[in-house]
Design a protein around this motif. Structure first.
Motif, PDB file in Angstrom:
ATOM      1  N   THR A 190       0.913  -1.241   0.078  1.00  0.00           N
ATOM      2  CA  THR A 190      -0.137   0.024  -0.092  1.00  0.00           C
ATOM      3  C   THR A 190       1.054   1.122   0.003  1.00  0.00           C
ATOM      4  O   THR A 190       1.930   1.233   0.054  1.00  0.00           O
ATOM      5  CB  THR A 190      -0.927   0.121   1.229  1.00  0.00           C
ATOM      6  N   LEU A 249       1.083   5.571  -1.176  1.00  0.00           N
ATOM      7  CA  LEU A 249       0.807   6.743  -2.211  1.00  0.00           C
ATOM      8  C   LEU A 249       2.165   7.277  -2.536  1.00  0.00           C
ATOM      9  O   LEU A 249       2.937   7.889  -1.906  1.00  0.00           O
ATOM     10  CB  LEU A 249       0.146   7.713  -1.643  1.00  0.00           C
ATOM     11  N   GLU A 278       4.291  10.369  -1.494  1.00  0.00           N
ATOM     12  CA  GLU A 278       3.862  10.808  -0.126  1.00  0.00           C
ATOM     13  C   GLU A 278       4.595   9.794   0.875  1.00  0.00           C
ATOM     14  O   GLU A 278       5.530  10.048   1.652  1.00  0.00           O
ATOM     15  CB  GLU A 278       2.255  10.907   0.039  1.00  0.00           C
ATOM     16  N   ALA A 334      -1.161   4.848  -7.595  1.00  0.00           N
ATOM     17  CA  ALA A 334      -1.734   5.680  -6.597  1.00  0.00           C
ATOM     18  C   ALA A 334      -0.714   6.843  -6.123  1.00  0.00           C
ATOM     19  O   ALA A 334       0.293   6.450  -5.812  1.00  0.00           O
ATOM     20  CB  ALA A 334      -1.942   4.865  -5.470  1.00  0.00           C
ATOM     21  N   SER A 335      -1.058   7.902  -6.419  1.00  0.00           N
ATOM     22  CA  SER A 335       0.045   9.049  -6.080  1.00  0.00           C
ATOM     23  C   SER A 335      -0.746  10.482  -5.788  1.00  0.00           C
ATOM     24  O   SER A 335      -1.785  10.711  -6.275  1.00  0.00           O
ATOM     25  CB  SER A 335       0.860   9.108  -7.469  1.00  0.00           C
ATOM     26  N   THR A 336       0.297  11.364  -5.423  1.00  0.00           N
ATOM     27  CA  THR A 336      -0.150  12.650  -5.070  1.00  0.00           C
ATOM     28  C   THR A 336      -0.578  13.485  -6.245  1.00  0.00           C
ATOM     29  O   THR A 336       0.009  12.977  -7.231  1.00  0.00           O
ATOM     30  CB  THR A 336       0.843  13.368  -3.962  1.00  0.00           C
ATOM     31  N   SER A 357      -6.432   6.937  -5.638  1.00  0.00           N
ATOM     32  CA  SER A 357      -6.652   5.737  -4.851  1.00  0.00           C
ATOM     33  C   SER A 357      -6.827   4.404  -5.624  1.00  0.00           C
ATOM     34  O   SER A 357      -7.469   4.823  -6.800  1.00  0.00           O
ATOM     35  CB  SER A 357      -7.603   5.660  -3.604  1.00  0.00           C
ATOM     36  N   ALA A 400      -0.690   0.361  -3.873  1.00  0.00           N
ATOM     37  CA  ALA A 400       0.230   1.324  -4.578  1.00  0.00           C
ATOM     38  C   ALA A 400       0.095   1.289  -6.134  1.00  0.00           C
ATOM     39  O   ALA A 400       0.201   2.430  -6.669  1.00  0.00           O
ATOM     40  CB  ALA A 400       1.732   1.067  -4.047  1.00  0.00           C
TER      41      ALA A 400
END
Length: 152
Positions: A50, A52, A55, A99-101, A137, A143
């Motif tokens: 999991t 991000l 982050e 999954a990223s900022t 998400s 991830a």
């Protein structure tokens, strides 16, 4: 000549058992000479990787997560569709969800974890078209998620 399975072992991997679907879909569909693999997340026997990107995870960790996701794709091809790695004619297309900022712009580098492993294991048959993009998400907080189209 080294088989794809032996090459996979050289990377330190064995194909995991295929993951069952967790919603209303099938994990793999074969039609004609194409295999479509539903999205497979970054998970292994220890659980879901999991985080991000931008982050809680860096590019190297994201690339490692992408390797796990592509292993799950290969597992669906071999165990779900019944196609040995040696019988793959070509990895046609990958879609890599990261999954990223909102200010993380290196999804393509994360996706290289999967792409590089495929080429390392399958040679030229592992070269593929690809889309990689960031999402807010993924299921289970994963991830990375990857789906694939494969020629057999």
């Amino acid at each position: 000549m080294t088989s794809p399975t032996e090459k996979l072992r050289e990377y330190g991997y064995e194909l995991p058992a295929p993951k069952p679907p967790v919603a209303s879909y099938v994990p793999v569909v074969t039609t004609g000479n194409l295999v479509y693999v539903s999205g497979q997340i970054s998970s292994n026997e220890q659980g879901v990787v999991t985080g991000l990107l931008g982050e809680t995870l860096n590019v190297v960790q994201g690339g490692n997560a992408a390797e796990l996701a592509i292993l799950n794709v290969l597992s669906q091809i071999v165990h779900g569709a019944g196609v040995p790695l040696a019988d793959i004619k070509r990895i046609v297309k990958l879609t890599v969800l990261v999954a990223s900022t909102s200010d993380f712009f290196e999804q393509h580098l994360v996706a290289n974890g999967a792409s590089n492993l495929l080429v390392g294991v399958l040679g030229d048959k592992g070269k593929h078209a690809r889309a990689a993009f960031g999402v807010a998400s993924l299921p289970f907080g994963a991830a990375v998620e990857i789906d694939a189209v494969v020629e057999i």
